[in-house]
Each structure stands twice: as C-alpha cells, then as structure tokens.
Design a protein around this motif. Structure first.
Motif, PDB file in Angstrom:
ATOM      1  N   GLU A 147      82.637  21.990   8.418  1.00 55.57           N
ATOM      2  CA  GLU A 147      82.392  23.284   9.065  1.00 55.57           C
ATOM      3  C   GLU A 147      83.526  23.526  10.051  1.00 55.57           C
ATOM      4  O   GLU A 147      83.615  22.829  11.063  1.00 55.57           O
ATOM      5  CB  GLU A 147      81.039  23.289   9.774  1.00 55.57           C
ATOM      6  N   ASP A 148      84.378  24.474   9.733  1.00 51.38           N
ATOM      7  CA  ASP A 148      85.582  24.759  10.524  1.00 51.38           C
ATOM      8  C   ASP A 148      86.420  23.480  10.620  1.00 51.38           C
ATOM      9  O   ASP A 148      86.806  22.949   9.608  1.00 51.38           O
ATOM     10  CB  ASP A 148      85.218  25.334  11.895  1.00 51.38           C
ATOM     11  N   ASN A 149      86.661  22.993  11.825  1.00 55.07           N
ATOM     12  CA  ASN A 149      87.486  21.793  12.021  1.00 55.07           C
ATOM     13  C   ASN A 149      86.646  20.531  12.199  1.00 55.07           C
ATOM     14  O   ASN A 149      87.172  19.496  12.626  1.00 55.07           O
ATOM     15  CB  ASN A 149      88.413  21.967  13.228  1.00 55.07           C
ATOM     16  N   TRP A 150      85.363  20.582  11.915  1.00 57.91           N
ATOM     17  CA  TRP A 150      84.464  19.455  12.124  1.00 57.91           C
ATOM     18  C   TRP A 150      83.793  19.058  10.815  1.00 57.91           C
ATOM     19  O   TRP A 150      83.607  19.876   9.925  1.00 57.91           O
ATOM     20  CB  TRP A 150      83.355  19.831  13.125  1.00 57.91           C
ATOM     21  N   SER A 202      74.869  15.003  13.377  1.00 56.16           N
ATOM     22  CA  SER A 202      75.941  14.747  14.327  1.00 56.16           C
ATOM     23  C   SER A 202      77.239  15.232  13.704  1.00 56.16           C
ATOM     24  O   SER A 202      77.272  15.596  12.526  1.00 56.16           O
ATOM     25  CB  SER A 202      76.015  13.264  14.680  1.00 56.16           C
ATOM     26  N   GLN A 203      78.311  15.231  14.473  1.00 59.90           N
ATOM     27  CA  GLN A 203      79.575  15.727  13.963  1.00 59.90           C
ATOM     28  C   GLN A 203      80.727  14.850  14.404  1.00 59.90           C
ATOM     29  O   GLN A 203      80.592  14.021  15.295  1.00 59.90           O
ATOM     30  CB  GLN A 203      79.813  17.160  14.418  1.00 59.90           C
ATOM     31  N   GLY A 204      81.867  15.050  13.780  1.00 59.62           N
ATOM     32  CA  GLY A 204      83.084  14.333  14.138  1.00 59.62           C
ATOM     33  C   GLY A 204      84.283  15.016  13.523  1.00 59.62           C
ATOM     34  O   GLY A 204      84.147  15.862  12.634  1.00 59.62           O
ATOM     35  N   LYS A 205      85.465  14.634  13.966  1.00 61.66           N
ATOM     36  CA  LYS A 205      86.705  15.209  13.446  1.00 61.66           C
ATOM     37  C   LYS A 205      87.032  14.681  12.055  1.00 61.66           C
ATOM     38  O   LYS A 205      87.803  15.286  11.323  1.00 61.66           O
ATOM     39  CB  LYS A 205      87.868  14.923  14.392  1.00 61.66           C
ATOM     40  N   THR A 206      86.454  13.525  11.674  1.00 61.25           N
ATOM     41  CA  THR A 206      86.642  12.954  10.340  1.00 61.25           C
ATOM     42  C   THR A 206      85.271  12.656   9.743  1.00 61.25           C
ATOM     43  O   THR A 206      84.263  12.613  10.463  1.00 61.25           O
ATOM     44  CB  THR A 206      87.452  11.647  10.391  1.00 61.25           C
ATOM     45  N   ILE A 207      85.242  12.423   8.439  1.00 63.92           N
ATOM     46  CA  ILE A 207      83.982  12.053   7.791  1.00 63.92           C
ATOM     47  C   ILE A 207      83.451  10.769   8.405  1.00 63.92           C
ATOM     48  O   ILE A 207      82.262  10.669   8.735  1.00 63.92           O
ATOM     49  CB  ILE A 207      84.184  11.899   6.273  1.00 63.92           C
ATOM     50  N   GLU A 208      84.327   9.782   8.569  1.00 59.11           N
ATOM     51  CA  GLU A 208      83.905   8.492   9.120  1.00 59.11           C
ATOM     52  C   GLU A 208      83.350   8.639  10.531  1.00 59.11           C
ATOM     53  O   GLU A 208      82.342   8.029  10.875  1.00 59.11           O
ATOM     54  CB  GLU A 208      85.082   7.504   9.118  1.00 59.11           C
TER      55      GLU A 208
END
Length: 68
Positions: free
Chosen positions: A12-15, A27-33
């Motif tokens: 979603e966008d940059n997340w 939860s979210q993060g900048k990468t899948i990991e």
C-alpha cells in the motif's frame, strides 16, 4: 507455546501491510520482512494475556477471477 496463523501481505503506497486472517491483527513495514516481523511482535502482544481459540482450524486460501 507456538501457533500457526495465516498472513496476507499487500503493498500500500510505500508500505507493506501484513494482516493475520485469524484475528485481523495487522502491522506494516518498509519491506515484506519488516512487516512480517512487526506483525509477529503485534501478535505476541495480542496473545500475551489470552489463550488463542481454534488454533487447529484449517484455513484454505485461494484466488479467483471475477468478470467485470
């Protein structure tokens, strides 16, 4: 104790947003990991004071095509 959960990760966008299908914790993060690691931490906190229900219920996940 450990349990297995079903996780969906979507960009979603940059997340990347990781969501547990059994209880809707996300939860979210900048990468899948990173999103999965953050979800793991969120789930540990979610289950900190409670016992999970239906831990052995099989989950079937699939995709389907819908004509528009």
């Amino acid at each position: 104790m450990s349990i297995k959960v079903t996780v969906v990760v979507q960009k979603e966008d940059n997340w990347y947003v990781a969501k547990c299908l059994e209880n809707s914790v996300a939860s979210q993060g900048k990468t899948i990991e990173e999103s999965i690691d953050n979800l793991r931490e969120a789930l540990e906190l979610f289950y900190e004071d409670t016992t999970p229900e239906n831990v052995n219920v099989p989950t079937f996940v699939t995709t389907m095509e819908v004509a528009l």
